[in-house]
Write an enzyme that holds these catalytic residues in place. Structure first.
Site, PDB file in Angstrom:
ATOM      1  CE  LYS A  10      -3.949  -2.084   2.308  1.00 58.27           C
ATOM      2  NZ  LYS A  10      -4.812  -2.067   3.489  1.00 58.27           N
ATOM      3  CB  CYS A  11       4.138   1.986   1.282  1.00 58.75           C
ATOM      4  SG  CYS A  11       5.474   3.200   1.338  1.00 58.75           S
ATOM      5  N   GLY A  12       3.566   3.754  -1.622  1.00 55.39           N
ATOM      6  CA  GLY A  12       4.140   4.114  -2.917  1.00 55.39           C
ATOM      7  C   GLY A  12       5.656   3.998  -2.939  1.00 55.39           C
TER       8      GLY A  12
END
Length: 114
Positions: A10-12
């Site tokens: 979920k983390c860019g």
């Protein structure tokens, strides 16, 4: 070269770091979704030591209750115990190769250990 990334999909920044690793030739990559498979306290301690940072420097503040819990000023052992119990407190992505460990924020820091 072997590389392990402690990854949050979920983390860019974590996704960008993973892409760098996947595009690099000759990397035997292990992806650990650390929210599903949290590292042990001993492994976290080793990763931070190898990265030359304290557990407090590896603490995720944004989107967590770390500050309310007093973790930025807590002992190393207390921070590691909190991270082990609640892995959302681990800042990401951590990448480990035979050349060292980096908290890859920004993602280009991964090149230092490739």
């Amino acid at each position: 070269m072997k590389a392990t990334i402690w990854h949050n999909p979920k983390c860019g920044t974590s996704r960008k770091t993973l892409e760098i690793l996947k595009e690099r030739q000759g990397i035997d990559l292990t992806v650990v979704e650390y929210l599903k498979e949290p590292p042990s306290r001993a492994k976290l301690s080793q990763l931070f030591a190898d990265a030359g940072m304290s557990p407090q420097e590896g603490l995720r503040l944004r989107g967590t209750d770390a500050e309310e819990r007093g973790l930025p000023d807590a002992s190393d052992e207390d921070v590691l115990a909190a991270m082990e119990a609640d892995p959302i407190l681990i800042n990401r992505p951590l990448v480990e190769t035979e050349k060292g460990v980096r908290l890859c924020r920004p993602q280009d820091l991964v090149f230092e250990i490739l």
